[in-house]
Design a protein around this motif. Structure first.
Motif, PDB file in Angstrom:
ATOM      1  N   ILE A  15      19.578 -12.772  70.330  1.00 12.28           N
ATOM      2  CA  ILE A  15      19.279 -12.453  68.932  1.00 12.28           C
ATOM      3  C   ILE A  15      18.397 -13.534  68.310  1.00 12.28           C
ATOM      4  CG2 ILE A  15      20.296 -12.301  66.627  1.00 12.28           C
ATOM      5  CD1 ILE A  15      22.627 -10.809  67.921  1.00 12.28           C
ATOM      6  N   PHE A  16      18.735 -14.805  68.538  1.00  9.87           N
ATOM      7  CA  PHE A  16      17.947 -15.863  67.920  1.00  9.87           C
ATOM      8  C   PHE A  16      16.628 -16.098  68.642  1.00  9.87           C
ATOM      9  CE2 PHE A  16      22.086 -16.656  66.048  1.00  9.87           C
ATOM     10  CZ  PHE A  16      21.700 -16.682  64.724  1.00  9.87           C
ATOM     11  N   ALA A  17      16.535 -15.720  69.908  1.00 11.56           N
ATOM     12  CA  ALA A  17      15.243 -15.775  70.590  1.00 11.56           C
ATOM     13  C   ALA A  17      14.305 -14.727  70.008  1.00 11.56           C
ATOM     14  CB  ALA A  17      15.430 -15.566  72.087  1.00 11.56           C
ATOM     15  N   VAL A  18      14.826 -13.535  69.737  1.00  9.63           N
ATOM     16  CA  VAL A  18      14.018 -12.494  69.101  1.00  9.63           C
ATOM     17  C   VAL A  18      13.620 -12.936  67.693  1.00  9.63           C
ATOM     18  CG1 VAL A  18      14.096 -10.131  68.199  1.00  9.63           C
ATOM     19  CG2 VAL A  18      14.936 -10.622  70.484  1.00  9.63           C
ATOM     20  N   ASP A  19      14.518 -13.627  67.009  1.00 10.82           N
ATOM     21  CA  ASP A  19      14.205 -14.152  65.686  1.00 10.82           C
ATOM     22  C   ASP A  19      13.015 -15.098  65.752  1.00 10.82           C
ATOM     23  OD1 ASP A  19      14.382 -14.911  63.007  1.00 10.82           O
ATOM     24  OD2 ASP A  19      15.736 -16.563  63.496  1.00 10.82           O
ATOM     25  N   SER A  20      13.006 -15.979  66.730  1.00  9.40           N
ATOM     26  CA  SER A  20      11.882 -16.913  66.834  1.00  9.40           C
ATOM     27  C   SER A  20      10.593 -16.189  67.208  1.00  9.40           C
ATOM     28  CB  SER A  20      12.195 -18.009  67.856  1.00  9.40           C
ATOM     29  OG  SER A  20      12.324 -17.456  69.146  1.00  9.40           O
ATOM     30  N   ILE A  21      10.704 -15.110  67.977  1.00  5.98           N
ATOM     31  CA  ILE A  21       9.513 -14.338  68.318  1.00  5.98           C
ATOM     32  C   ILE A  21       8.906 -13.718  67.068  1.00  5.98           C
ATOM     33  CG2 ILE A  21       8.763 -12.225  69.492  1.00  5.98           C
ATOM     34  CD1 ILE A  21      10.671 -12.970  71.748  1.00  5.98           C
ATOM     35  N   PHE A  22       9.745 -13.318  66.107  1.00  7.96           N
ATOM     36  CA  PHE A  22       9.230 -12.758  64.862  1.00  7.96           C
ATOM     37  C   PHE A  22       8.748 -13.838  63.893  1.00  7.96           C
ATOM     38  CE2 PHE A  22      11.813  -8.878  65.814  1.00  7.96           C
ATOM     39  CZ  PHE A  22      10.727  -8.040  65.915  1.00  7.96           C
TER      40      PHE A  22
END
Length: 141
Positions: free
Chosen positions: A90-97
């Protein structure tokens, strides 16, 4: 000049030409899918025909990293490891955004709207993290 009440043969021919061009693009995709399936089938068939088949007693033993297995073959895994990995994703996807947002935010004309949208997105993530913390998911026992 009054409009014709029925469809003209010229319009029907144009529609058929458009439909033919439309389905031609799908025929290329279908052909590539068939070629891909055939390629995999031929590769598996060739592997089955060309590999040596010499069954021995040792080949039927369970293999665990070169070590003889000890105990039962069924191991229990803690669910909390999956929860931590899920939170990481979830937080990896957050950083991608966040990285593309930071570059767009610097451009002119994207000021307050993108800032508000990103804080709404971060708010949803914060609510999810707060929920996980309140449920005790983040405690390591």
């Amino acid at each position: 000049m009054p409009e014709p009440t029925g469809s003209s043969p010229l319009l029907a021919a144009d529609a058929d030409a458009v439909a033919a061009g439309y389905f031609d693009s799908y025929s290329v995709v279908g052909l590539l899918a068939v070629v891909g399936v055939l390629f995999v089938a031929v590769a598996f068939g060739a592997g089955k025909l060309l590999r040596p088949v010499v069954p021995t007693q040792e080949k039927f033993l369970t293999y665990e990293c070169g070590v003889d297995p000890v105990g039962e073959g069924w191991a229990h895994t803690q669910v909390r490891y999956y929860v931590y990995s899920f939170l990481y994703v979830i937080f990896a996807v957050d950083s991608i955004f966040l990285f593309p947002w930071a570059t767009v935010f610097a451009a002119s004309g994207y000021g307050w709207a993108t800032l508000v949208e990103m804080f709404i997105f971060l708010g949803f993530l914060a609510i999810g993290l707060l929920y996980a913390w309140k449920k005790g998911v983040l405690t390591w026992t």
